[in-house]
Structure formats: C-alpha cells, structure tokens
Design a protein around this motif. Structure first.
Motif, mmCIF file in Angstrom:
data_model
loop_
_atom_site.group_PDB
_atom_site.id
_atom_site.type_symbol
_atom_site.label_atom_id
_atom_site.label_comp_id
_atom_site.label_asym_id
_atom_site.label_seq_id
_atom_site.Cartn_x
_atom_site.Cartn_y
_atom_site.Cartn_z
ATOM 1 N N LEU A 53 0.859 -1.189 0.000
ATOM 2 C CA LEU A 53 0.000 0.000 0.000
ATOM 3 C C LEU A 53 0.897 1.241 0.000
ATOM 4 N N VAL A 54 0.811 2.058 -1.047
ATOM 5 C CA VAL A 54 1.594 3.301 -1.042
ATOM 6 C C VAL A 54 0.751 4.393 -0.399
ATOM 7 N N ALA A 55 1.227 4.913 0.705
ATOM 8 C CA ALA A 55 0.412 5.858 1.479
ATOM 9 C C ALA A 55 1.283 6.986 2.025
ATOM 10 N N GLY A 56 2.148 7.494 1.161
ATOM 11 C CA GLY A 56 3.013 8.589 1.595
ATOM 12 C C GLY A 56 2.543 9.937 1.074
ATOM 13 N N GLY A 57 1.464 9.927 0.290
ATOM 14 C CA GLY A 57 1.015 11.154 -0.380
ATOM 15 C C GLY A 57 0.382 12.142 0.592
ATOM 16 N N LEU A 58 0.527 13.385 0.256
ATOM 17 C CA LEU A 58 0.083 14.480 1.106
ATOM 18 C C LEU A 58 -1.432 14.670 1.028
ATOM 19 N N GLY A 59 -2.008 14.361 -0.128
ATOM 20 C CA GLY A 59 -3.443 14.560 -0.302
ATOM 21 C C GLY A 59 -3.822 16.030 -0.326
ATOM 22 N N GLU A 60 -3.013 16.826 -1.018
ATOM 23 C CA GLU A 60 -3.274 18.277 -1.050
ATOM 24 C C GLU A 60 -4.616 18.607 -1.669
ATOM 25 N N ARG A 61 -5.017 17.835 -2.688
ATOM 26 C CA ARG A 61 -6.269 18.138 -3.382
ATOM 27 C C ARG A 61 -7.477 17.918 -2.474
ATOM 28 N N LEU A 62 -7.368 16.944 -1.589
ATOM 29 C CA LEU A 62 -8.478 16.652 -0.679
ATOM 30 C C LEU A 62 -8.476 17.626 0.492
ATOM 31 N N ILE A 67 -4.596 11.718 8.021
ATOM 32 C CA ILE A 67 -4.145 10.900 6.890
ATOM 33 C C ILE A 67 -5.361 10.331 6.156
ATOM 34 N N LYS A 68 -5.183 10.097 4.870
ATOM 35 C CA LYS A 68 -6.303 9.614 4.058
ATOM 36 C C LYS A 68 -6.751 8.224 4.503
ATOM 37 N N LEU A 69 -5.807 7.400 4.990
ATOM 38 C CA LEU A 69 -6.153 6.030 5.401
ATOM 39 C C LEU A 69 -7.142 5.992 6.568
ATOM 40 N N ILE A 106 3.392 -1.186 3.999
ATOM 41 C CA ILE A 106 2.802 0.150 3.882
ATOM 42 C C ILE A 106 3.926 1.160 3.721
ATOM 43 N N MET A 107 3.893 1.917 2.635
ATOM 44 C CA MET A 107 4.888 2.988 2.482
ATOM 45 C C MET A 107 4.298 4.289 3.035
ATOM 46 N N THR A 108 5.013 4.863 3.991
ATOM 47 C CA THR A 108 4.609 6.152 4.560
ATOM 48 C C THR A 108 5.656 7.191 4.151
ATOM 49 N N LYS A 137 9.383 3.845 5.245
ATOM 50 C CA LYS A 137 9.153 5.303 5.141
ATOM 51 C C LYS A 137 10.010 5.899 4.027
ATOM 52 N N GLN A 138 9.358 6.638 3.130
ATOM 53 C CA GLN A 138 10.117 7.302 2.066
ATOM 54 C C GLN A 138 10.615 8.653 2.573
ATOM 55 N N GLU A 139 11.675 9.139 1.951
ATOM 56 C CA GLU A 139 12.250 10.415 2.364
ATOM 57 C C GLU A 139 11.707 11.528 1.479
ATOM 58 N N HIS A 164 8.685 12.706 -3.070
ATOM 59 C CA HIS A 164 9.400 12.253 -4.271
ATOM 60 C C HIS A 164 8.550 11.328 -5.133
ATOM 61 N N GLY A 165 7.270 11.141 -4.761
ATOM 62 C CA GLY A 165 6.377 10.299 -5.568
ATOM 63 C C GLY A 165 6.385 8.845 -5.129
ATOM 64 N N HIS A 166 5.344 8.096 -5.608
ATOM 65 C CA HIS A 166 5.205 6.713 -5.124
ATOM 66 C C HIS A 166 6.208 5.744 -5.725
ATOM 67 N N GLY A 167 7.000 6.204 -6.710
ATOM 68 C CA GLY A 167 8.031 5.325 -7.290
ATOM 69 C C GLY A 167 9.079 4.888 -6.280
ATOM 70 N N ILE A 193 -1.372 -1.248 -4.178
ATOM 71 C CA ILE A 193 -2.639 -0.505 -4.105
ATOM 72 C C ILE A 193 -2.401 0.913 -3.558
ATOM 73 N N GLN A 194 -3.420 1.762 -3.712
ATOM 74 C CA GLN A 194 -3.325 3.155 -3.246
ATOM 75 C C GLN A 194 -4.104 3.375 -1.954
ATOM 76 N N ASP A 195 -3.965 4.576 -1.392
ATOM 77 C CA ASP A 195 -4.560 4.815 -0.072
ATOM 78 C C ASP A 195 -6.090 4.885 -0.062
ATOM 79 N N THR A 196 -6.704 5.447 -1.103
ATOM 80 C CA THR A 196 -8.166 5.607 -1.040
ATOM 81 C C THR A 196 -8.887 4.993 -2.245
ATOM 82 N N ASN A 354 -10.855 8.752 -3.462
ATOM 83 C CA ASN A 354 -11.284 9.949 -2.739
ATOM 84 C C ASN A 354 -10.105 10.930 -2.761
ATOM 85 N N LYS A 355 -10.058 11.761 -3.798
ATOM 86 C CA LYS A 355 -8.877 12.619 -3.978
ATOM 87 C C LYS A 355 -9.176 14.106 -3.888
ATOM 88 N N ASN A 356 -10.470 14.473 -4.095
ATOM 89 C CA ASN A 356 -10.767 15.901 -4.236
ATOM 90 C C ASN A 356 -11.688 16.428 -3.149
HETATM 91 P P1 UTP Z 1 -2.241 10.667 -5.313
HETATM 92 O O1 UTP Z 1 -2.334 10.837 -6.771
HETATM 93 O O2 UTP Z 1 -3.507 10.434 -4.583
HETATM 94 O O3 UTP Z 1 -1.449 11.905 -4.740
HETATM 95 O O4 UTP Z 1 -1.234 9.510 -5.005
HETATM 96 P P2 UTP Z 1 -1.298 12.483 -3.294
HETATM 97 O O5 UTP Z 1 0.071 13.055 -3.237
HETATM 98 O O6 UTP Z 1 -1.640 11.517 -2.213
HETATM 99 O O7 UTP Z 1 -2.400 13.616 -3.288
HETATM 100 P P3 UTP Z 1 -2.287 15.103 -3.884
HETATM 101 O O8 UTP Z 1 -1.765 14.980 -5.273
HETATM 102 O O9 UTP Z 1 -1.359 15.846 -2.954
HETATM 103 O O10 UTP Z 1 -3.678 15.612 -3.821
HETATM 104 C C1 UTP Z 1 -1.492 8.213 -5.403
HETATM 105 C C2 UTP Z 1 -0.999 7.260 -4.328
HETATM 106 O O11 UTP Z 1 0.403 7.391 -4.166
HETATM 107 C C3 UTP Z 1 0.733 7.662 -2.825
HETATM 108 C C4 UTP Z 1 -0.507 8.309 -2.245
HETATM 109 O O12 UTP Z 1 -0.516 8.158 -0.835
HETATM 110 C C5 UTP Z 1 -1.601 7.543 -2.949
HETATM 111 O O13 UTP Z 1 -1.844 6.292 -2.332
HETATM 112 N N1 UTP Z 1 1.942 8.540 -2.798
HETATM 113 C C6 UTP Z 1 1.955 9.699 -3.490
HETATM 114 C C7 UTP Z 1 3.027 8.136 -2.067
HETATM 115 O O14 UTP Z 1 3.016 7.065 -1.421
HETATM 116 N N2 UTP Z 1 4.136 8.939 -2.045
HETATM 117 C C8 UTP Z 1 4.203 10.106 -2.723
HETATM 118 O O15 UTP Z 1 5.243 10.788 -2.660
HETATM 119 C C9 UTP Z 1 3.080 10.501 -3.459
#
Ligand code: UTP
Length: 529
Positions: A53-62, A67-69, A106-108, A137-139, A164-167, A193-196, A354-356
């Motif tokens: 599960l990649v879950a390090g994203g900030l979720g700025e759009r939401l 955390i989204k999880l 789980i990647m945080t 945990k990603q940096e 740095h993105g989910h890569g 899989i993704q967080d939401t 659930n992104k927006n």
């Molecule tokens: P999203 O496209 O939902 O991006 O990421 P985001 O960064 O969470 O949200 P915005 O763009 O700021 O609104 C797709 C998946 O990749 C993970 C997110 O947690 C989500 O599960 N992700 C994204 C990471 O694990 N690391 C990152 O650096 C960016």
C-alpha cells in the motif's frame, strides 16, 4: 535535474522513435465464465500474494487534516480505508488451505508516518498481526528553485523538502531487503494498491488470476477510457530497439498517435473507447522477475519533473519544483523477455478514489469529469455491493442519483458485503439466492457463514447480519420492512461548523440508523432468521 528541466522547457517528445500499439490485454469488464475462472485462480494464490500500500502522499487536493487512510470509506458503519484493507487481508488468509497472514507493506512518508503508526496501534492493527505489517518510510527530497537546478531554501541553511512520488516504493523494497525476503518465504506476487481506492479488492482476485495464467511479470489493472479523457493510456511502444508497455500521459498520447500510426489521433472503437486502456495504478508484479530486477537496478526508477511556470519564457517557476518518480514507471525497466500486460475491468468496480475536496469535486462533475470525492467513493462502494447481488441473481432496483453540494450520490440500495462474507462472485452466488432489494434500502453482511434465501428488503429498510467465525446464520423467506438507515444532508451551518466531524464535511451528509434490523451473533452455533 538540469537535463530534465531543459527537456521540460523545450517540450521535448519523450517518445521520439516509438510507435504505439495496443497492449496485451485481458478484458474482464463482464461478469462471465472467464471472470469466474480468473477469480478462482487468483483466490487459490492468496497464500502466495503480499499487498503493498503506497500511502506517503500528502493529499493536497483533498485537504483533509489527518491521513487519508483514516477516512471512512462509508459512513453507514464508518469503516476507515485502513480497516477495510485489513479486513480484505484477513479474508484472504481465511481462504487459504493453510491459513497464514498476508504480508502487508505500507509505504509512509514524513507527512503520514506518525499518524499511520498511531492509527494501527490505536486499533490493535485492525485485527492483523503486528509481524505481518512492514512499514517503509520514504524520504522527502530537496525542492528546486530554477531551471539551473538551484536548491530552494525555506530560510538560510534550511532546504524546502517535498515528496518524491510513489516510485520510491521499489527502492525501499530493495534497500530494506524485504522483497527478497518475501520471495524466499514463498511470496510470488505483489499487489500494489493506493490509499483511497475502496474498490480495489473487487478486482484483485481476478487480476492475480490473470497474472498467474498469462504469466504476466507486470500486470496493470486498467479501465476503458474515452479518447481524450484525462487518464493516462496504457500502450505498447515499439521502437529504438525496445518494446515497452507503459503509461503514456493523455496529453502525450494523442500527439504521439498523430505523428505515427493514426492521423486522426486517439479514435474510439465501436464501443466508444480508446484502444489504449486507462491506467489506475493498481499493479500485480511477479516476484520471480521483480527481485532480480531490483538487484540489477537497486529499485531506482527514472525521475521526471513537472514544473509549473509563471512566465511565457518558462524561466520562472510558480513555486519550487522537485524531481519525482511513479511506481508504474517500473514497467520501463522490463524488456522484451518479460511479459507486461493489462487487465481491463469495469471502471467503478475496480476504481473510485477519494482525492478531491467537495468544491473541486463539484466543479469536476459540472465539467463532465469524475469527481473522485468522499461522496462518490462511498456511492461506488455500495454500487459494488449491488453489482455482486445482481451477479447472484438478486433483483436489485436502484434508487435515483442525487446531487449533494453538486456531487452525485446514488441513494441506494447501500450494500456492504464485507470481505469476510465474500471475496469472489462465486462465493456470493453460493451464499445468496433469490430475493430483492430496492430504493434506498441497506444490506450489511459480515461473517463467513451467512446465507440468504429469498430475502426481500423493501425501500428504506435495512438488514444487518454479523456473525463471528463458527456462527452459521441462514435467513430464509424473510421480508424486511423497517425505518432503516436515513441519509441526511448536512445543513449549511453543520457543513461549516468544526463541531461536525471532518469526514462528514468532506461529503456533505451523514447516515443515521432509524430502526435497522440488526442481528449480531457473537458465539458459535447455528442460527436461523
Ligand atoms: P495521489 O495521486 O492520490 O497523490 O497519489 P497524493 O500526493 O496523495 O495527493 P495530492 O496529489 O497531494 O492531492 C497516489 C498514491 O500514491 C501515494 C498516495 O498516498 C496515494 O496512495 N503517494 C503519493 C506516495 O506514497 N508517495 C508520494 O510521494 C506521493
């Protein structure tokens, strides 16, 4: 950074010399015999699968404060995404010949780590074993101020850092040694899989089955997309002595097609869909090829940069940018000896994120696009339940769609077939026969051994059955009529009040129990209703 920024500035074509072809694909958009076949095969491989599960994203759009999880995917019973995923892993385990915990990686990131760990600990790991969970945990990486690659500063001697993105997941699975360890322990497939995305486990069993039968080293779960739609297209690119099946951003796909095989660009087929299915970033990767690839590449994924310019000459950035990576770009490392394929599913069956935030979601809906919000993710969560009932022959009469603060929501029936109850359509068919459900009725089934025969749930009513392992419940010729659960829109005052939970404010409604029939069986035995 300088090289990538220079390319971004000149608008260089990253696919120069490549010709796009249709990817190798399996179409599972219909619930037919092939679907059942792949589900059964995938289910038989649950014991050889780990979930990432990649879950390090900030979720700025939401713009959610936590955390989204932690956000509930539905508010009938308010199940957080993390609890839902954990329930799916437990259900996978329960279906193995020799049950053993499904490894859960789980990647945080610095933005999500503390809250993710806190959520797990506060909820006793949602019933999972602590040892089966691996947190990586990603940096954050330094942000870049200009086209010369100068580092952006927050203040003197302090860098601005960004995700740095989910890569990064691939590098972390390599440097931690976890991928190699899991392979040694007999894990053959990783499901990313993704967080939401509450829908992902609807499609996962069949997707795993496809990977097994087709021998796919890399399998992207995909959806049909309409030409021009703002979703990356999956294409097989041949040229420059290479063959790659990768995600091509929608704004790059059309010009690439025009410049090569299709002067009209991305044209629809008879069903109105593009030949290039849409990428939803759910991946099934085969360990036998993944681990050697990590050894070869150390899991380093090619970076890209996407600066937003403030001026016509593309010299000034609106805000500092950074290099990023995407997990699906791993496919670029696969060569002609590996099989990279695509499995296409019905869109809302496999993906509804659930992104927006609610305002942006309403604007997206008004513009004809998918809102991808709390309300639509919940509405589709119930839709998947209805699809399962319909596949089992239950008469399902769907209620109307409403707009709640400009975002569409189908009132029902709101059907929650929990993972413990069924992980495949075949299981639903063996447990439910006949009966009907209509309008804004609710049905919740949670437990391995529950059967329904000719159960009628009238509009507005609700039936909830929960049974622990060892408790067998059969409901036969039952007609359910009660006040059920009611969806209530938040008033303007509630919508703007911090006293209203944030997870309700991101959707604009609450769901209240007005008199649902709730049957809970907490000790083993046989029960009938
Ligand atoms: P999203 O496209 O939902 O991006 O990421 P985001 O960064 O969470 O949200 P915005 O763009 O700021 O609104 C797709 C998946 O990749 C993970 C997110 O947690 C989500 O599960 N992700 C994204 C990471 O694990 N690391 C990152 O650096 C960016």
């Amino acid at each position: 950074a300088r090289k990538l920024l220079a390319e971004a500035k000149t608008g260089a074509n990253p696919f120069e010399g490549f010709v796009p072809h249709q990817p190798d694909k399996v179409d599972l958009t219909e619930f037919d015999a092939a679907y059942d076949h792949y589900e059964a095969l995938g289910k038989a491989h649950f014991g050889k699968t780990a979930v990432v599960l990649v879950a390090g994203g900030l979720g700025e759009r939401l713009g959610y404060s936590g955390i989204k999880l932690d956000i509930p995917v539905e508010v009938t019973e308010s199940t957080p995404y993390l609890a839902h995923y954990a329930a799916c892993l437990k259900a996978m385990e329960a279906r193995m010949d020799k049950p053993k915990p499904v490894p859960f990686i789980i990647m945080t990131s610095d933005d999500t780590h503390t809250k993710t760990v806190a959520a797990l600990e506060a909820n006793h790991f949602f019933g999972l074993k602590k040892e089966q969970i691996h947190i990586l945990k990603q940096e954050l990486v330094p942000a870049i101020a200009d086209n010369n690659g100068h580092l952006a500063l927050e203040e003197k001697y302090k860098l601005i850092l960004k995700p740095h993105g989910h890569g990064d997941i691939h590098m972390l699975l390599y440097t931690s040694g976890l991928a190699a360890r899991l392979k040694q322990q007999g894990i053959e497939y990783l499901l990313f899989i993704q967080d939401t995305n509450g829908q992902v486990f609807n499609a996962a069993p069949a997707a795993i089955g496809v990977s097994v039968e087709k021998g796919f080293d890399f399998n992207s779960i995909a959806v049909n997309r309409i030409p021009g739609e703002a979703v990356g297209g999956l294409a097989k690119l041949i040229g420059n002595g290479k063959e790659l099946t990768i995600n091509v951003e929608y704004n790059q796909l059309d010009p690439l097609l025009r410049a090569t095989v299709s002067p009209q660009g991305d044209v629809p087929n008879e069903q109105g869909f593009s030949m290039f299915p849409g990428n939803i970033n759910v991946l099934v990767i085969k360990m036998a090829s993944y681990v050697p690839m990590l050894d070869r590449t150390r899991g380093i994924i090619a970076e890209f940069v996407n600066p937003k310019y403030a001026d016509q000459t593309k010299t000034v950035f609106k805000s500092p940018t950074r290099l990023e990576t995407m997990m699906q770009d791993l496919a670029k490392l696969f060569g002609p000896d590996e099989k990279v394929g695509v499995t296409v599913f019905d869109r809302r069956w496999c993906f509804s994120a659930n992104k927006n935030n609610i305002k942006d979601a309403a604007a997206k809906h008004a513009a004809g696009g998918p809102p991808e919000s709390g309300a639509t993710a919940e509405s589709d969560f119930y839709l998947a339940g209805r699809m399962k009932l319909a596949a089992a022959g239950v008469k399902v009469e769907t209620a109307k769609e409403e707009l709640i603060l400009g975002v569409p929501f189908t009132l029902g029936p709101r059907v929650l077939l929990r993972p413990a109850f069924a992980m495949t359509l075949a299981e639903v068919r063996t447990k439910i026969s006949g009966g009907s459900i209509s309008g804004d009725a609710t049905l919740v089934l949670d437990g391995r051994d529950i059967t329904l025969e000719n159960v009628e749930i009238t509009a507005g009513s609700a039936l909830v059955i929960k049974a622990v392992d060892g408790a067998g419940v059969s409901a036969k010729n039952l007609k359910v009529g009660n006040a059920g659960f009611e969806l209530i829109k938040l008033s303007a005052e509630e919508q703007n009040s911090s006293a209203t939970p944030e997870y309700l404010r991101i959707r604009g409604y609450r769901i209240v129990n007005r008199g649902a029939a709730v049957y809970e069986f907490t000790s083993p035995g046989r029960y009938s209703l």
